[in-house]
Design a protein around this motif. Structure first.
Motif, short mmCIF file in Angstrom:
data_model
loop_
_atom_site.label_atom_id
_atom_site.label_comp_id
_atom_site.label_asym_id
_atom_site.label_seq_id
_atom_site.Cartn_x
_atom_site.Cartn_y
_atom_site.Cartn_z
N ARG A 246 -4.65 4.78 -7.47
CA ARG A 246 -5.85 4.76 -6.60
C ARG A 246 -6.00 3.36 -6.00
NH1 ARG A 246 -9.99 8.14 -7.05
NH2 ARG A 246 -11.47 6.41 -7.06
N ARG B 189 0.67 4.10 -2.90
CA ARG B 189 0.42 5.52 -2.62
C ARG B 189 1.52 6.39 -3.23
NH1 ARG B 189 -0.90 4.15 3.11
NH2 ARG B 189 -3.17 3.89 3.19
N ARG B 190 2.78 5.96 -3.04
CA ARG B 190 3.89 6.74 -3.58
C ARG B 190 3.82 6.85 -5.10
NH1 ARG B 190 7.13 4.39 0.51
NH2 ARG B 190 8.00 2.80 -0.86
N ALA C 201 0.83 -1.21 0.00
CA ALA C 201 0.00 0.00 0.00
C ALA C 201 0.87 1.26 0.00
CB ALA C 201 -0.94 -0.02 1.21
#
Lengths: 262, 467
Positions: free
Chosen positions: A149, A144-145, A140
């Motif tokens: 989405r 995110r980095r 995750a």
């Protein structure tokens, strides 16, 4: 043989045990194993059976995900209990009606998701309890980095690998990553497997999946595995495919199926 | 055509031969998964009663899978020997069972009958046999094959020494093979399941096993159980291939799932024959099978898994093999759920293979998600020894560290020799005595893991240990 130079003591197989993890040079009493070796084998089998038959502690997994700042939802396959799970792989690949309806309401406000993470018990709740939350959290963070989405993490009980297909389709996810307990061996009951698929939809063949296996403390480390998952996702999102058709730039990257058994 | 029987006023009907055979099959999870099994024990007995009244000839008149769509059916039909079938051609399945159990069915009569039997006939009669029947009949049908060792002689049990390693490490394979030899295992074959299907690894493994065999002068044969097309490539490059291996199944479509057909098996057999490693009149093909493989490939044609398994033996029989074994408990609980189902399946497979004339062995084994354990394997090994099984597979400590399942331990072969009196192949038995692994009574001479002088030589094959 007899003309060979003398050596310090006769060689024994015990000296060579480091060359394989096979149970060599156990010794014997008549045809019987030494008591210690017999009971050690029994213990390893008991651990493996426990890994297969222990129910997934969904609440603990979700609590662990929450502590890592990850939202999650709980779903079930169409299987009613563990005995049916072992007999009916077809039902372990599909969602029960309630779960399907729940996921349809989470479609990312109409925009869908780039990546969905599914945690399924598979054949080892032990592997999931030990390794799934750290693996999901590591992935995750990378998602995110990368600016992708990410859907809420889906925790699926009595699930086979292919349960990721209806889950990904219901969520409108472009890629699905299934983290699942592998069939326990005698020496290791805690191996987590990872299957990554582009364009999930029910009925996909296994040749559409890419697999990373043996994620555990004494196997492939979680962070290294998450790196491989990210590389796969990156390639899939660019090329719009997965499995045997996916072109790989790094020859050391994990290969496509077919070896999966789950 | 439909089949029916009436029990106490209730009429049970079975729309066709496939359904009759499936519903007559003792309970197993694979037929339940396929939706083919009887609804309960009474319907199963009704099907068995109807099956017992069925003339054996029916299986020649009515095909389960049409010959024009399946080369295995075509092979079965073409190879059927009507003359050999004549002695039992007037019998029903039930009367055939009685004949098989009778003294009239001795080794000579059963051997003469084999070419007259089809897989469907032997599968059908097995379905109305108890375990004791399966043992008693098979024990009357020795099938003897020969390469460097002679396998299948009455009163003997050979073993496949299976020194697998998770990454095919040469040292790991060698040390595991030595461990097995020290326990007296390996007269059927020293056979490695490779972790990869690459040609260089295949060639490296057979060269390693060949070096081991020559250094120790072991009267046995070796095999890398890679895909048959890899074996063909390796033979073309001059690799020392003793046995050509392939997994086979009971329909053309299921074999296609394994990436083979009869033509490629013929090509491989011809290439191996041309190598000239096997003595004239000997055998050099090795096949593995297992109930459930056709269903898992969606290639079962609505036929129960035990009948599909027997059809795989028609494929094996075509190539006069040295070794055939069912890998009975490997496939998992969705096909054979527990120890009871695995034990029965192992005895059925051995019985059907022997009646068809195959040198039948069994991988007595289970996985950790099946409801089975080592005690079930003890029971199956003991029953199979009573049934005269040609060979079993053994690994160090019953734990296959490459395939992640449990087979028998080398210790279990010692049990079969010392408690059940099953001696190794005669050539191998003499070798074990000559190199002092066993004493004059055939008992293990040492259990300390110390290498007898003749084998200490082999440890010098290992890196860093060259003398």
């Amino acid at each position: 043989m007899s003309e060979e130079p003398a050596r310090p003591g006769p060689p024994t197989l015990r000296d060579l045990r480091g060359l394989t993890q096979a149970r060599i040079a156990l010794g014997a009493h008549g045809a019987g194993l030494p008591t210690g070796a017999a009971l050690a084998f029994g213990l390893d089998h008991a651990r493996a059976r426990e890994a297969v038959w222990t129910p997934l502690d969904v609440a603990a997994i979700r609590e662990g995900l929450r502590a890592q700042g990850l939202d999650s939802v709980e779903v079930r396959s169409a299987v009613s209990d563990r005995a049916e799970y072992l007999r009916r792989p077809d039902r372990g690949r599909s969602l029960d009606a309630e779960s399907a309806a729940l996921l349809a309401g989470l479609d990312g406000h109409g925009q869908g998701f780039d990546v969905a993470i599914v945690i399924a018990d598979g054949l080892s709740a032990t592997a999931v309890a030990l390794n799934a939350v750290p693996a999901a959290a590591a992935l995750a963070a990378r998602v995110r980095r990368a600016g992708w989405r990410l859907a809420p993490v889906v925790v699926a009980s009595q699930g086979r690998v292919a349960i990721g297909d209806p889950i990904g389709a219901r969520l409108g996810a472009r890629c699905v990553v299934v983290l699942i307990g592998e069939r326990p061996g005698l020496s290791a009951s805690d191996s987590l497997g990872c299957y990554v698929t582009f364009g999930p939809e029910p009925g996909l063949p296994d040749s559409r999946r890419n697999c990373i296996s043996n994620i555990r403390q004494d196997g492939l480390a979680v962070e290294a595995a998450a790196g491989q998952m990210e590389a796969l996702l990156r390639a899939m999102l660019v090329q719009g495919t997965s499995g045997v058709a996916l072109r790989r730039e790094d020859p050391a990257d994990p290969t496509a199926l077919p070896g999966a058994r789950n | 055509m439909a089949y029916a029987t009436t029990i106490e006023g209730t009429r049970f009907t079975f729309p066709d031969l496939r359904s009759l055979l499936a519903k007559a099959t003792p309970e197993r999870s694979g037929d339940q998964l396929a939706g083919l099994c009887a609804e309960g024990p009474v319907e199963r007995l009704a099907a068995q009663i109807a099956l017992a009244d069925l003339p054996l000839r029916t299986f020649l008149a009515e095909e389960l899978i049409p010959s024009d769509e399946d080369e295995v059916s075509d092979l079965i039909a073409r190879r059927h020997d009507a003359g050999a079938f004549a002695p039992v051609s007037s019998l029903t399945v039930g009367a055939f069972r009685e004949w098989l159990l009778s003294p009239a069915a001795d080794a000579q009569a059963l051997a003469a009958l084999s070419p007259g039997l089809t897989p469907e006939m032997v599968a059908a009669v097995s379905k109305i046999c108890r375990l004791q029947d399966l043992v008693a009949v098979a024990a009357k049908r020795p099938v003897v094959t020969r390469f460097r060792s002679t396998i299948g002689l009455p009163g003997r049990l050979a073993t496949r020494n299976q020194p697998n390693h998770p990454t095919d490490s040469s040292e790991g394979i060698l040390i595991s093979a030595l461990d097995g030899l020290l326990m007296g295992s390996g007269d059927a074959v020293i056979g490695v399941n490779p972790a990869t299907d690459s040609l260089p690894d295949y060639i490296r493994i057979v060269e390693l096993l060949e070096t081991l065999r020559l250094r120790l002068d072991v009267p046995t044969q070796h095999c890398c159980l890679g895909h048959v097309t890899v074996a063909i490539e390796a033979m073309a490059r001059g690799a020392p291939v003793d046995l050509v291996f392939q997994s086979v199944a009971g329909s053309q479509k299921a074999n296609a799932g394994f990436g083979v057909d009869l033509a490629v098996l013929r090509e491989a057999a011809e290439a191996a024959r041309a190598l000239g490693r096997c003595p004239a009149g000997g055998q050099f093909m090795y096949f593995e099978t297992g109930q459930g493989s056709a269903l898992s490939a969606d290639a079962h044609w609505g036929v129960d898994q035990q009948t599909m398994e027997a059809r795989a033996y028609a494929v094996a029989r075509e190539f006069d093999p040295l070794l055939v074994n069912t890998v009975v408990g490997f496939i998992g609980p969705e096909y054979l759920y527990n120890g009871k189902q695995i034990i029965r399946a192992g005895l059925e497979d051995h019985f059907c293979g022997k009646l068809l004339g195959l040198p039948m062995g069994v991988d007595v084994c289970y996985t950790n998600h099946a409801d089975a354990d080592g005690e079930d394997m003890d029971a199956l090994l003991t029953l199979l020894c009573a049934a005269g099984v040609n060979f079993v597979i053994t690994v160090p400590g019953a734990d296959d560290v490459m395939l992640n399942y449990q087979s028998l331990s080398h210790h279990d072969a010692v049990f079969a020799r010392e408690t059940l009196g099953r001696r190794p192949a005669p050539e191998f038995e003499a070798w074990l005595r000559d190199v002092r692994i066993t004493d004059a009574q055939g008992r293990l001479a040492s259990a300390t893991g110390a290498l007898p002088p003749a084998l200490a030589e082999a440890s010098r094959l290992l890196p860093g240990r060259a003398a």
